[in-house]
Structures are given as structure tokens and as C-alpha cells.
Motif scaffolding. Structure first.
Motif, PDB file in Angstrom:
ATOM      1  N   LEU A  96      -3.156  38.443  -6.606  1.00  0.00           N
ATOM      2  CA  LEU A  96      -2.241  37.506  -6.555  1.00  0.00           C
ATOM      3  C   LEU A  96      -2.995  36.201  -7.600  1.00  0.00           C
ATOM      4  O   LEU A  96      -4.375  36.085  -7.424  1.00  0.00           O
ATOM      5  N   PRO A  97      -2.363  35.677  -8.133  1.00  0.00           N
ATOM      6  CA  PRO A  97      -2.878  34.390  -9.142  1.00  0.00           C
ATOM      7  C   PRO A  97      -3.968  33.699  -8.222  1.00  0.00           C
ATOM      8  O   PRO A  97      -3.774  33.101  -7.355  1.00  0.00           O
ATOM      9  N   ALA A  98      -4.969  33.464  -9.119  1.00  0.00           N
ATOM     10  CA  ALA A  98      -6.146  32.536  -8.482  1.00  0.00           C
ATOM     11  C   ALA A  98      -6.044  31.306  -9.293  1.00  0.00           C
ATOM     12  O   ALA A  98      -6.261  31.272 -10.340  1.00  0.00           O
ATOM     13  N   ALA A  99      -5.998  30.301  -8.399  1.00  0.00           N
ATOM     14  CA  ALA A  99      -5.865  28.938  -8.938  1.00  0.00           C
ATOM     15  C   ALA A  99      -6.474  27.881  -8.220  1.00  0.00           C
ATOM     16  O   ALA A  99      -6.733  28.166  -6.857  1.00  0.00           O
ATOM     17  N   ALA A 100      -7.081  26.691  -8.526  1.00  0.00           N
ATOM     18  CA  ALA A 100      -7.357  25.638  -7.952  1.00  0.00           C
ATOM     19  C   ALA A 100      -6.358  25.368  -6.977  1.00  0.00           C
ATOM     20  O   ALA A 100      -5.253  25.241  -7.269  1.00  0.00           O
ATOM     21  N   PRO A 101      -6.902  24.654  -5.777  1.00  0.00           N
ATOM     22  CA  PRO A 101      -5.629  24.089  -4.779  1.00  0.00           C
ATOM     23  C   PRO A 101      -4.752  23.165  -5.549  1.00  0.00           C
ATOM     24  O   PRO A 101      -5.041  22.411  -6.196  1.00  0.00           O
ATOM     25  N   LEU A 102      -3.416  23.402  -5.351  1.00  0.00           N
ATOM     26  CA  LEU A 102      -2.510  22.332  -5.930  1.00  0.00           C
ATOM     27  C   LEU A 102      -2.513  20.873  -5.328  1.00  0.00           C
ATOM     28  O   LEU A 102      -2.806  20.837  -4.211  1.00  0.00           O
ATOM     29  N   ASP A 103      -2.172  20.027  -6.262  1.00  0.00           N
ATOM     30  CA  ASP A 103      -2.212  18.756  -5.588  1.00  0.00           C
ATOM     31  C   ASP A 103      -1.022  18.252  -5.559  1.00  0.00           C
ATOM     32  O   ASP A 103      -0.212  17.798  -6.743  1.00  0.00           O
ATOM     33  N   LEU A 104      -0.176  18.245  -4.448  1.00  0.00           N
ATOM     34  CA  LEU A 104       1.016  17.564  -4.205  1.00  0.00           C
ATOM     35  C   LEU A 104       1.189  16.349  -3.481  1.00  0.00           C
ATOM     36  O   LEU A 104       2.214  16.067  -2.802  1.00  0.00           O
ATOM     37  N   GLY A 105       0.072  15.460  -3.672  1.00  0.00           N
ATOM     38  CA  GLY A 105       0.119  14.413  -2.899  1.00  0.00           C
ATOM     39  C   GLY A 105      -0.335  14.364  -1.472  1.00  0.00           C
ATOM     40  O   GLY A 105       0.001  13.501  -0.751  1.00  0.00           O
ATOM     41  N   SER A 106      -1.240  15.279  -1.006  1.00  0.00           N
ATOM     42  CA  SER A 106      -1.507  15.621   0.180  1.00  0.00           C
ATOM     43  C   SER A 106      -2.508  14.316   0.719  1.00  0.00           C
ATOM     44  O   SER A 106      -3.160  13.686  -0.053  1.00  0.00           O
ATOM     45  N   SER A 107      -2.398  13.915   1.831  1.00  0.00           N
ATOM     46  CA  SER A 107      -3.334  12.778   2.428  1.00  0.00           C
ATOM     47  C   SER A 107      -4.693  13.368   2.240  1.00  0.00           C
ATOM     48  O   SER A 107      -5.202  14.501   2.462  1.00  0.00           O
ATOM     49  N   PRO A 108      -5.825  12.429   1.911  1.00  0.00           N
ATOM     50  CA  PRO A 108      -7.023  12.873   1.755  1.00  0.00           C
ATOM     51  C   PRO A 108      -7.638  13.386   2.924  1.00  0.00           C
ATOM     52  O   PRO A 108      -8.961  14.228   3.032  1.00  0.00           O
ATOM     53  N   ASP A 109      -7.060  12.849   4.328  1.00  0.00           N
ATOM     54  CA  ASP A 109      -7.567  13.465   5.268  1.00  0.00           C
ATOM     55  C   ASP A 109      -7.045  14.676   6.000  1.00  0.00           C
ATOM     56  O   ASP A 109      -7.184  15.084   7.009  1.00  0.00           O
ATOM     57  N   ALA A 110      -6.152  15.359   5.047  1.00  0.00           N
ATOM     58  CA  ALA A 110      -5.565  16.477   5.630  1.00  0.00           C
ATOM     59  C   ALA A 110      -5.601  17.625   4.659  1.00  0.00           C
ATOM     60  O   ALA A 110      -5.842  17.244   3.395  1.00  0.00           O
ATOM     61  N   ARG A 111      -5.316  18.713   5.043  1.00  0.00           N
ATOM     62  CA  ARG A 111      -5.065  20.097   4.067  1.00  0.00           C
ATOM     63  C   ARG A 111      -3.698  20.411   4.282  1.00  0.00           C
ATOM     64  O   ARG A 111      -3.444  20.585   5.446  1.00  0.00           O
ATOM     65  N   ARG A 112      -3.031  20.867   3.389  1.00  0.00           N
ATOM     66  CA  ARG A 112      -2.041  21.314   3.363  1.00  0.00           C
ATOM     67  C   ARG A 112      -1.818  22.930   2.713  1.00  0.00           C
ATOM     68  O   ARG A 112      -2.252  23.249   1.760  1.00  0.00           O
ATOM     69  N   TYR A 113      -0.998  23.790   3.461  1.00  0.00           N
ATOM     70  CA  TYR A 113      -0.961  24.889   3.079  1.00  0.00           C
ATOM     71  C   TYR A 113       0.667  25.279   2.930  1.00  0.00           C
ATOM     72  O   TYR A 113       1.530  24.905   3.562  1.00  0.00           O
ATOM     73  N   ARG A 114       1.082  26.361   1.982  1.00  0.00           N
ATOM     74  CA  ARG A 114       2.662  26.774   1.908  1.00  0.00           C
ATOM     75  C   ARG A 114       2.241  28.254   1.970  1.00  0.00           C
ATOM     76  O   ARG A 114       1.653  28.961   1.153  1.00  0.00           O
ATOM     77  N   ILE A 115       3.305  28.843   2.902  1.00  0.00           N
ATOM     78  CA  ILE A 115       3.526  30.426   2.915  1.00  0.00           C
ATOM     79  C   ILE A 115       4.690  30.589   2.091  1.00  0.00           C
ATOM     80  O   ILE A 115       5.767  30.035   2.779  1.00  0.00           O
ATOM     81  N   LEU A 116       4.612  31.191   1.098  1.00  0.00           N
ATOM     82  CA  LEU A 116       5.925  31.251   0.169  1.00  0.00           C
ATOM     83  C   LEU A 116       6.675  32.603   0.549  1.00  0.00           C
ATOM     84  O   LEU A 116       5.823  33.692   0.851  1.00  0.00           O
ATOM     85  N   PHE A 117       7.820  32.535   0.626  1.00  0.00           N
ATOM     86  CA  PHE A 117       8.715  33.987   1.015  1.00  0.00           C
ATOM     87  C   PHE A 117       9.773  33.936  -0.218  1.00  0.00           C
ATOM     88  O   PHE A 117      10.338  33.199  -0.602  1.00  0.00           O
ATOM     89  N   ALA A 118      10.159  35.301  -0.504  1.00  0.00           N
ATOM     90  CA  ALA A 118      11.201  35.720  -1.462  1.00  0.00           C
ATOM     91  C   ALA A 118      12.527  35.981  -0.344  1.00  0.00           C
ATOM     92  O   ALA A 118      12.206  36.934   0.539  1.00  0.00           O
ATOM     93  N   GLY A 119      13.705  35.856  -1.058  1.00  0.00           N
ATOM     94  CA  GLY A 119      14.733  35.989  -0.465  1.00  0.00           C
ATOM     95  C   GLY A 119      15.579  34.800   0.117  1.00  0.00           C
ATOM     96  O   GLY A 119      14.975  33.700   0.073  1.00  0.00           O
ATOM     97  N   ASP A 120      16.592  35.129   1.014  1.00  0.00           N
ATOM     98  CA  ASP A 120      17.153  34.083   1.392  1.00  0.00           C
ATOM     99  C   ASP A 120      17.510  34.463   2.984  1.00  0.00           C
ATOM    100  O   ASP A 120      17.463  35.649   3.366  1.00  0.00           O
TER     101      ASP A 120
END
Length: 206
Positions: A96-120
């Protein structure tokens, strides 16, 4: 491990996400068995196509190990190998693509994860996902529901029309006792997979 039944000629796909210490995914190990060949083989191309080809996804159903074992026996494979034996059949990893953690404006005292799914999700699948994730209605029309507990919040989001869904999980730094986050991410991935979606990756935001 994740198990899938392949309709048509029949077959069983077994996958396992490769996770780093921070719970993000770096690859998918897989093997496929078909009654036509009667043997297991590496399946990185099938794993990749499953996440990009809607026609292929229509032929594949997520199942639990018990259902996979029953199908394996019914199709003439005998007793489904144990999971350690199956891991020995994972000979070619789908990275799977290796990249630095994305910056989507998360709070500096929190960490955010995304579990991505294909389909509907259809109406029943969406209802099932909401129940399994214990979601409450959200004000944001882009969010199908939101829940929280133990310093961790999560929400189910649609990405595009009929393209993908994701579960976004935000954890307050220092509020992950006894590895709760890893178990929660795994539960949420499985809960949504059981509604018919195919997990693609687990990413972390800065």
C-alpha cells in the motif's frame, strides 16, 4: 484474517492487512483457492483489482471464517487450513502507498485515522453499519453518524456517490489505555466489511 467468497466459478480469497505499530496499513497479504485448480496461490493482483473494479466486487462476498470453511468443504477443498498455515501461503504482498501522515487540520492534541472502504452501502447495509458502530445522527449531511467513548470519537462518511465510504477515528493523545485504539480500528473495519464493503487501507492524519 478476512475471508471472501467468489461467485461464478467459485473460490475463496483470504487476506490479512499488514499493520505498523501506529496501526496504519502498509500492505495486504493474500492467497486464493479455486476448485478449478484445487490449490492455493498468491493473489496480489486479485486484491488490487477487488478495490478498483466494481464488476469484480459484485462477484465477491465478505464472510466469516466459519462460512468460508463451509464453502471450502462444499467446493471439494476439504478442511480449511488453520490461519497459521494460511499465512504460510502468503508469498507475494500487495504493498500500500507509503506516505507521511496526511494533514487535514487535526487538533495538535489528537490523532486521526481513516479506514477507507471501496463500494457502496444500500439502505440495509447503511442501517447495519450504523448499528454496529453505535452511531448517533450528525448535523453534517456528509456524515452518516457519529459516536464516542474513552477519549475516542468516530464517524461514518460517504466519499463520492457510490464510490467509497470511510470511518474516521479521532483519539485524544494519551487516552489509549491498553491498546484500545488498535482493537477499535479492527472492530470498525470488520463491522463495515460485514456490510459488503471492501477495506482499502488504514491511514493516519497528522
Amino acid at each position: 484474517m478476512d475471508y471472501y467468497l467468489i461467485s461464478g466459478p467459485g473460490g475463496i480469497l483470504v487476506e490479512e492487512f499488514v499493520l505498523q505499530d501506529d496501526h496504519t496499513a502498509t500492505g495486504i497479504d493474500s492467497a486464493v483457492w479455486s476448485p478449478e485448480h484445487g490449490r492455493w496461490s498468491a493473489a496480489p493482483e486479485l486484491s488490487r483489482a477487488l478495490r478498483s473494479d466494481a464488476g469484480l466486487r459484485a462477484l465477491v462476498s465478505p464472510v466469516d471464517r466459519r462460512s468460508a470453511a463451509e464453502a471450502y468443504a462444499r467446493l471439494g477443498g476439504g478442511e480449511l487450513p488453520g490461519e497459521e498455515r494460511l499465512r504460510g501461503l502468503f508469498r507475494e504482498r500487495q504493498p500500500l502507498p507509503a506516505a507521511a501522515p496526511l494533514d487535514l487540520g487535526s487538533s495538535p492534541d489528537a490523532r486521526r485515522y481513516r479506514i477507507l472502504f471501496a463500494g457502496d452501502l444500500d439502505a440495509d447495509g447503511l442501517a447495519g453499519a450504523r448499528a454496529a458502530l453505535r452511531l448517533e445522527p450528525a448535523d453534517d449531511p456528509r456524515v452518516a453518524g457519529r459516536a464516542s467513548g474513552e477519549g475516542i470519537t468516530w464517524e461514518l462518511r460517504r466519499i463520492g456517490a457510490g464510490i467509497a465510504w470511510c470511518v474516521d477515528v479521532t483519539v485524544r493523545l494519551g487516552s489509549d489505555p491498553a491498546g484500545v485504539l488498535g482493537a477499535l480500528l479492527d472492530h470498525h473495519r470488520q463491522a463495515v466489511r460485514e456490510q459488503g464493503l471492501i477495506p482499502v487501507t488504514v491511514e493516519r492524519f497528522a
